[in-house]
Design a protein around this motif. Structure first.
Motif, PDB file in Angstrom:
ATOM      1  N   ARG A  38       0.835  -1.193   0.000  1.00 19.18           N
ATOM      2  CA  ARG A  38       0.000   0.000   0.000  1.00 19.18           C
ATOM      3  C   ARG A  38       0.875   1.249   0.000  1.00 19.18           C
ATOM      4  O   ARG A  38       1.946   1.284   0.612  1.00 19.18           O
ATOM      5  N   TYR A  39       0.400   2.285  -0.719  1.00 15.09           N
ATOM      6  CA  TYR A  39       0.966   3.623  -0.585  1.00 15.09           C
ATOM      7  C   TYR A  39       0.101   4.383   0.416  1.00 15.09           C
ATOM      8  O   TYR A  39      -1.121   4.187   0.461  1.00 15.09           O
ATOM      9  N   PHE A  40       0.724   5.256   1.201  1.00 11.54           N
ATOM     10  CA  PHE A  40      -0.044   5.867   2.281  1.00 11.54           C
ATOM     11  C   PHE A  40       0.440   7.274   2.617  1.00 11.54           C
ATOM     12  O   PHE A  40       1.561   7.675   2.310  1.00 11.54           O
ATOM     13  N   PHE A  41      -0.460   8.006   3.267  1.00 14.74           N
ATOM     14  CA  PHE A  41      -0.171   9.235   4.008  1.00 14.74           C
ATOM     15  C   PHE A  41      -0.678   9.012   5.426  1.00 14.74           C
ATOM     16  O   PHE A  41      -1.797   8.541   5.615  1.00 14.74           O
ATOM     17  N   MET A  42       0.118   9.353   6.417  1.00 19.28           N
ATOM     18  CA  MET A  42      -0.338   9.345   7.799  1.00 19.28           C
ATOM     19  C   MET A  42      -0.021  10.711   8.398  1.00 19.28           C
ATOM     20  O   MET A  42       1.129  11.129   8.438  1.00 19.28           O
ATOM     21  N   VAL A  43      -1.059  11.409   8.828  1.00 15.49           N
ATOM     22  CA  VAL A  43      -0.916  12.767   9.358  1.00 15.49           C
ATOM     23  C   VAL A  43      -1.429  12.782  10.790  1.00 15.49           C
ATOM     24  O   VAL A  43      -2.573  12.400  11.053  1.00 15.49           O
ATOM     25  N   THR A  44      -0.568  13.229  11.708  1.00 15.74           N
ATOM     26  CA  THR A  44      -0.918  13.306  13.122  1.00 15.74           C
ATOM     27  C   THR A  44      -0.937  14.761  13.550  1.00 15.74           C
ATOM     28  O   THR A  44       0.037  15.491  13.317  1.00 15.74           O
ATOM     29  N   ALA A  45      -2.049  15.189  14.138  1.00 15.51           N
ATOM     30  CA  ALA A  45      -2.190  16.560  14.631  1.00 15.51           C
ATOM     31  C   ALA A  45      -1.914  16.585  16.128  1.00 15.51           C
ATOM     32  O   ALA A  45      -2.515  15.823  16.892  1.00 15.51           O
ATOM     33  N   LEU A  46      -0.990  17.466  16.543  1.00 14.61           N
ATOM     34  CA  LEU A  46      -0.645  17.596  17.956  1.00 14.61           C
ATOM     35  C   LEU A  46      -0.903  19.027  18.408  1.00 14.61           C
ATOM     36  O   LEU A  46      -0.712  19.980  17.639  1.00 14.61           O
ATOM     37  N   ASP A  47      -1.321  19.178  19.644  1.00  9.59           N
ATOM     38  CA  ASP A  47      -1.543  20.496  20.233  1.00  9.59           C
ATOM     39  C   ASP A  47      -0.197  21.215  20.325  1.00  9.59           C
ATOM     40  O   ASP A  47       0.726  20.734  20.978  1.00  9.59           O
ATOM     41  N   PHE A  48      -0.072  22.363  19.675  1.00  7.68           N
ATOM     42  CA  PHE A  48       1.209  23.076  19.641  1.00  7.68           C
ATOM     43  C   PHE A  48       1.678  23.474  21.034  1.00  7.68           C
ATOM     44  O   PHE A  48       2.880  23.517  21.305  1.00  7.68           O
ATOM     45  N   ASN A  49       0.744  23.761  21.920  1.00  7.04           N
ATOM     46  CA  ASN A  49       1.104  24.184  23.278  1.00  7.04           C
ATOM     47  C   ASN A  49       1.794  23.069  24.068  1.00  7.04           C
ATOM     48  O   ASN A  49       2.450  23.347  25.079  1.00  7.04           O
ATOM     49  N   THR A  50       1.632  21.830  23.633  1.00  7.20           N
ATOM     50  CA  THR A  50       2.233  20.701  24.354  1.00  7.20           C
ATOM     51  C   THR A  50       3.402  20.108  23.581  1.00  7.20           C
ATOM     52  O   THR A  50       3.895  19.032  23.926  1.00  7.20           O
ATOM     53  N   PHE A  51       3.828  20.788  22.539  1.00  8.05           N
ATOM     54  CA  PHE A  51       4.876  20.252  21.662  1.00  8.05           C
ATOM     55  C   PHE A  51       6.196  20.966  21.945  1.00  8.05           C
ATOM     56  O   PHE A  51       6.260  22.194  21.978  1.00  8.05           O
ATOM     57  N   GLY A  52       7.243  20.193  22.165  1.00  8.44           N
ATOM     58  CA  GLY A  52       8.552  20.787  22.393  1.00  8.44           C
ATOM     59  C   GLY A  52       9.400  19.930  23.301  1.00  8.44           C
ATOM     60  O   GLY A  52       8.929  18.933  23.877  1.00  8.44           O
ATOM     61  N   PRO A  53      10.679  20.298  23.461  1.00  6.15           N
ATOM     62  CA  PRO A  53      11.589  19.516  24.308  1.00  6.15           C
ATOM     63  C   PRO A  53      11.078  19.414  25.745  1.00  6.15           C
ATOM     64  O   PRO A  53      10.650  20.404  26.337  1.00  6.15           O
ATOM     65  N   GLY A  54      11.122  18.219  26.298  1.00  5.47           N
ATOM     66  CA  GLY A  54      10.711  18.001  27.670  1.00  5.47           C
ATOM     67  C   GLY A  54       9.218  17.962  27.893  1.00  5.47           C
ATOM     68  O   GLY A  54       8.772  17.810  29.034  1.00  5.47           O
ATOM     69  N   LYS A  55       8.431  18.108  26.821  1.00  2.74           N
ATOM     70  CA  LYS A  55       6.980  18.100  26.952  1.00  2.74           C
ATOM     71  C   LYS A  55       6.408  16.777  26.430  1.00  2.74           C
ATOM     72  O   LYS A  55       7.032  16.084  25.629  1.00  2.74           O
ATOM     73  N   ASP A  56       5.228  16.466  26.900  1.00  3.90           N
ATOM     74  CA  ASP A  56       4.515  15.277  26.446  1.00  3.90           C
ATOM     75  C   ASP A  56       3.435  15.732  25.463  1.00  3.90           C
ATOM     76  O   ASP A  56       2.367  16.204  25.879  1.00  3.90           O
ATOM     77  N   PRO A  57       3.688  15.628  24.165  1.00  5.76           N
ATOM     78  CA  PRO A  57       2.735  16.184  23.190  1.00  5.76           C
ATOM     79  C   PRO A  57       1.379  15.502  23.256  1.00  5.76           C
ATOM     80  O   PRO A  57       1.288  14.277  23.422  1.00  5.76           O
ATOM     81  N   VAL A  58       0.336  16.285  23.143  1.00  4.22           N
ATOM     82  CA  VAL A  58      -1.031  15.788  23.154  1.00  4.22           C
ATOM     83  C   VAL A  58      -1.499  15.600  21.715  1.00  4.22           C
ATOM     84  O   VAL A  58      -1.527  16.556  20.927  1.00  4.22           O
ATOM     85  N   ILE A  59      -1.847  14.368  21.369  1.00  7.69           N
ATOM     86  CA  ILE A  59      -2.353  14.069  20.032  1.00  7.69           C
ATOM     87  C   ILE A  59      -3.835  14.427  19.971  1.00  7.69           C
ATOM     88  O   ILE A  59      -4.611  14.075  20.861  1.00  7.69           O
ATOM     89  N   LEU A  60      -4.219  15.133  18.928  1.00  8.94           N
ATOM     90  CA  LEU A  60      -5.621  15.502  18.709  1.00  8.94           C
ATOM     91  C   LEU A  60      -6.311  14.499  17.778  1.00  8.94           C
ATOM     92  O   LEU A  60      -7.446  14.099  18.029  1.00  8.94           O
ATOM     93  N   TRP A  61      -5.639  14.149  16.710  1.00  8.71           N
ATOM     94  CA  TRP A  61      -6.176  13.164  15.783  1.00  8.71           C
ATOM     95  C   TRP A  61      -5.065  12.604  14.911  1.00  8.71           C
ATOM     96  O   TRP A  61      -3.994  13.194  14.798  1.00  8.71           O
ATOM     97  N   ARG A  62      -5.370  11.452  14.323  1.00 12.05           N
ATOM     98  CA  ARG A  62      -4.437  10.823  13.385  1.00 12.05           C
ATOM     99  C   ARG A  62      -5.220  10.305  12.195  1.00 12.05           C
ATOM    100  O   ARG A  62      -6.207   9.576  12.353  1.00 12.05           O
ATOM    101  N   ALA A  63      -4.801  10.725  11.015  1.00 15.31           N
ATOM    102  CA  ALA A  63      -5.468  10.320   9.769  1.00 15.31           C
ATOM    103  C   ALA A  63      -4.543   9.397   8.984  1.00 15.31           C
ATOM    104  O   ALA A  63      -3.345   9.666   8.845  1.00 15.31           O
TER     105      ALA A  63
END
Length: 247
Positions: free
Chosen positions: A163-188
């Motif tokens: 299969r050919y694919f695209f996988m896109v994960t949206a993360l809350d920018f406020n929780t993204f960065g070094p030492g942070k635990d990113p919060v996933i909003l959705w994954r397509a």
């Protein structure tokens, strides 16, 4: 008349050709998290600004020879940005602070098989090592119906194709960065069987069909993409072989 019968036969053949050579369905599944369900999908009037993080073309699972190289990354990024903008997702530039990070992975995912001893003597069975990843690509994180025989068969039948694919994960920018635990909003996950096509043939289709579902909880969707052969049929003025004299 013979010309009418010939035309009917030609059109019937074209229809059969189009059916047999139709592209496989595009498979789309989007998983929303609890955090993602609290966020309304954007619209062109109320956009969401994003920061893109795109990985290079990746080949997951078995690698097969003779696959053509994908289009240049900047061409793919542009195609994706245009489709996202139509849905209200805009790249954060200038004074606009990102609302989300879009982590983008694209490429091919192919089944990996190994032989193991089978139930009968001198027999072996084929086991798919990456079955979990293949199931997630076509069914998402929340798989239902595996206890129903025909649903289980329908799902497992999809796993045997590269299969050919695209996988896109949206993360809350406020929780993204070094030492942070990113919060996933959705994954397509958007994919299509690699049957008689290369990634460059289907990348625009994957993007155009998948992006409208971003940010929305979508259980597996199968979108038919018919391929109609190019060309046309010219029919001249019919001429009877034995014209009757005018009365």
């Amino acid at each position: 008349m013979k010309w009418a019968a010939s035309l009917l036969l030609l059109l019937t053949s074209l229809a059969a050709f189009a059916y047999e050579d139709a592209m496989p369905d595009v498979n789309i599944v989007v998983d929303l998290t609890k955090a993602g369900k609290k966020v309304a999908p954007p619209t062109p009037g109320h956009p969401v600004f994003y920061y893109p993080k795109m990985a290079p073309y990746t080949e997951e699972g078995a690698v097969f020879a003779n696959d053509q190289p994908p289009p240049p990354p900047n061409a793919i990024a542009h195609e994706l940005a245009v489709a996202l903008a139509r849905q209200g997702y805009l790249v954060a530039v200038g004074k606009h602070r990102p609302d989300i990070v879009l982590a983008i992975i694209y490429g091919s995912i192919n089944p990996v098989y190994v032989s193991v001893p089978g139930p009968a003597r001198h027999k072996s069975a084929q086991v798919m090592l990456n079955q979990t990843d293949m199931v997630a690509m076509v069914q998402g994180n929340d798989v239902h119906g595996l206890d129903v025989a025909w649903i289980r068969k329908q799902i497992l039948d999809q796993l045997h194709y590269n299969r050919y694919f695209f996988m896109v994960t949206a993360l809350d920018f406020n929780t993204f960065g070094p030492g942070k635990d990113p919060v996933i909003l959705w994954r397509a996950r958007i994919s299509i069987p690699a049957i008689h096509v290369y990634f460059g043939d289907v990348v625009k289709t994957l993007i155009d069909k998948g992006v409208p579902f971003f940010g929305r909880d979508a259980r597996p969707q199968h979108i038919e993409i018919p391929t109609v052969p190019e060309g046309h049929v010219e029919v001249g003025t019919p001429t009877p072989k034995n014209p009757q004299p005018a009365q």
